[in-house]
Design an enzyme around this catalytic site. Structure first.
Site, PDB file in Angstrom:
ATOM      1  N   HIS A 139      52.974  38.342  23.173  1.00 22.19           N
ATOM      2  CA  HIS A 139      54.157  37.906  23.916  1.00 22.19           C
ATOM      3  C   HIS A 139      55.189  39.033  23.992  1.00 22.19           C
ATOM      4  O   HIS A 139      55.165  39.974  23.205  1.00 22.19           O
ATOM      5  CB  HIS A 139      54.762  36.686  23.224  1.00 22.19           C
ATOM      6  CG  HIS A 139      53.781  35.576  23.038  1.00 22.19           C
ATOM      7  ND1 HIS A 139      53.619  34.560  23.936  1.00 22.19           N
ATOM      8  CD2 HIS A 139      52.868  35.349  22.045  1.00 22.19           C
ATOM      9  CE1 HIS A 139      52.657  33.739  23.523  1.00 22.19           C
ATOM     10  NE2 HIS A 139      52.191  34.203  22.374  1.00 22.19           N
ATOM     11  N   ARG A 142      48.931  30.205  26.528  1.00 24.55           N
ATOM     12  CA  ARG A 142      49.084  31.219  27.584  1.00 24.55           C
ATOM     13  C   ARG A 142      48.453  32.545  27.172  1.00 24.55           C
ATOM     14  O   ARG A 142      47.914  33.273  28.009  1.00 24.55           O
ATOM     15  CB  ARG A 142      50.557  31.387  27.945  1.00 24.55           C
ATOM     16  CG  ARG A 142      51.500  31.755  26.788  1.00 24.55           C
ATOM     17  CD  ARG A 142      52.944  31.635  27.273  1.00 24.55           C
ATOM     18  NE  ARG A 142      53.955  32.031  26.317  1.00 24.55           N
ATOM     19  CZ  ARG A 142      54.548  31.200  25.461  1.00 24.55           C
ATOM     20  NH1 ARG A 142      54.178  29.928  25.397  1.00 24.55           N
ATOM     21  NH2 ARG A 142      55.509  31.633  24.649  1.00 24.55           N
ATOM     22  N   GLU A 174      54.975  33.992  19.862  1.00 22.75           N
ATOM     23  CA  GLU A 174      56.332  34.405  20.206  1.00 22.75           C
ATOM     24  C   GLU A 174      57.325  33.918  19.146  1.00 22.75           C
ATOM     25  O   GLU A 174      57.025  33.008  18.364  1.00 22.75           O
ATOM     26  CB  GLU A 174      56.690  33.848  21.596  1.00 22.75           C
ATOM     27  CG  GLU A 174      58.038  34.268  22.151  1.00 22.75           C
ATOM     28  CD  GLU A 174      58.183  35.783  22.299  1.00 22.75           C
ATOM     29  OE1 GLU A 174      58.354  36.462  21.243  1.00 22.75           O
ATOM     30  OE2 GLU A 174      58.157  36.274  23.436  1.00 22.75           O
ATOM     31  N   HIS A 178      50.723  38.084  27.780  1.00 19.57           N
ATOM     32  CA  HIS A 178      50.031  36.978  28.429  1.00 19.57           C
ATOM     33  C   HIS A 178      50.381  36.883  29.919  1.00 19.57           C
ATOM     34  O   HIS A 178      51.437  37.362  30.361  1.00 19.57           O
ATOM     35  CB  HIS A 178      50.392  35.658  27.746  1.00 19.57           C
ATOM     36  CG  HIS A 178      51.856  35.322  27.861  1.00 19.57           C
ATOM     37  ND1 HIS A 178      52.409  34.757  28.993  1.00 19.57           N
ATOM     38  CD2 HIS A 178      52.878  35.501  26.994  1.00 19.57           C
ATOM     39  CE1 HIS A 178      53.708  34.589  28.814  1.00 19.57           C
ATOM     40  NE2 HIS A 178      54.026  35.044  27.608  1.00 19.57           N
TER      41      HIS A 178
END
Length: 216
Positions: free
Chosen positions: A151, A57, A82, A8
């Site tokens: 992530h 994100r 994440e 991201h």
């Protein structure tokens, strides 16, 4: 199958050096620019399917990529988020050292996700990551090009599994910049990913983030 795996774009917490985990800060101004740059980089790339973590994100980054591919849906998969870093989310290096001096010392000596108070833990995280990527691959045809926005911990865990490195040890050698991409090519059968059938073609490809100046 070709896997285009994108970290991201930058958030305000990335810029401030704060631990994010599953917290969900907004993109920074630099991150919004990075979205434009990665979207431009992939505008002429064939993409058959686009997946993203459910954290904003990643979704914002994926939506930027999709904007250059009319009709391509953004498929949200919470398994791509994440690792949950529990009590450490929002902390900086300084606040970690002040708030958890003994755990911070252990982390410095032998990093492990299992040290994080109230965190997800390494084995659970690895299982979640591999389940998500296996599910995504199983939905693809062998000749497909699949993009995944996720992530840094997810990407490093997948790469560790492919190359046979200990996935629960966070001391990976790979830099993974915001809005950079990794490129893998191999079978849709994830049981073959730890064999030479899965090729790692690029890691931390970020050249779109540093465009060459126009000639005078």
């Amino acid at each position: 199958m070709r896997l285009i795996i994108i970290r991201h774009a930058q958030t305000a917490w990335n810029a401030a050096g704060r631990i994010q985990g599953q917290a969900d800060p907004e993109l920074s101004d630099a991150g919004r620019k990075q979205c434009e740059l990665i979207a431009g980089r992939l505008a002429s790339t064939s993409i058959d399917a686009l997946y993203t973590s459910d954290l904003s994100r990643a979704r914002r980054t994926a939506e930027a990529v999709a904007s250059r591919h009319p009709g391509l849906p953004v498929q949200v998969d919470a398994g791509l988020r994440e690792i949950d870093l529990g009590a450490w989310e929002g902390a900086t290096r300084a606040t970690l050292q002040a708030g958890w001096p003994e755990l911070f010392k252990q982390w410095q000596q032998q990093p492990s996700w299992d040290l994080v108070p109230d965190g997800e833990g390494g084995p659970t995280f690895q299982e979640r990551v591999l389940d998500s990527f296996s599910r995504i691959a199983a939905s693809a045809d062998e000749g497909d090009s699949v993009a995944v926005v996720t992530h840094i911990g997810v990407i490093r865990t997948l790469l560790s599994t492919i190359v046979g490195a200990p996935p629960h040890d966070p001391r990976w050698p790979w830099a993974i910049d915001n809005a950079a991409l990794a490129l893998l090519q191999g079978p849709t059968d994830s049981s073959l990913w730890s064999t030479p059938a899965m090729e790692v073609l690029a890691i931390n490809d970020n050249r779109h983030l540093h465009p060459s100046p126009a000639p005078a």
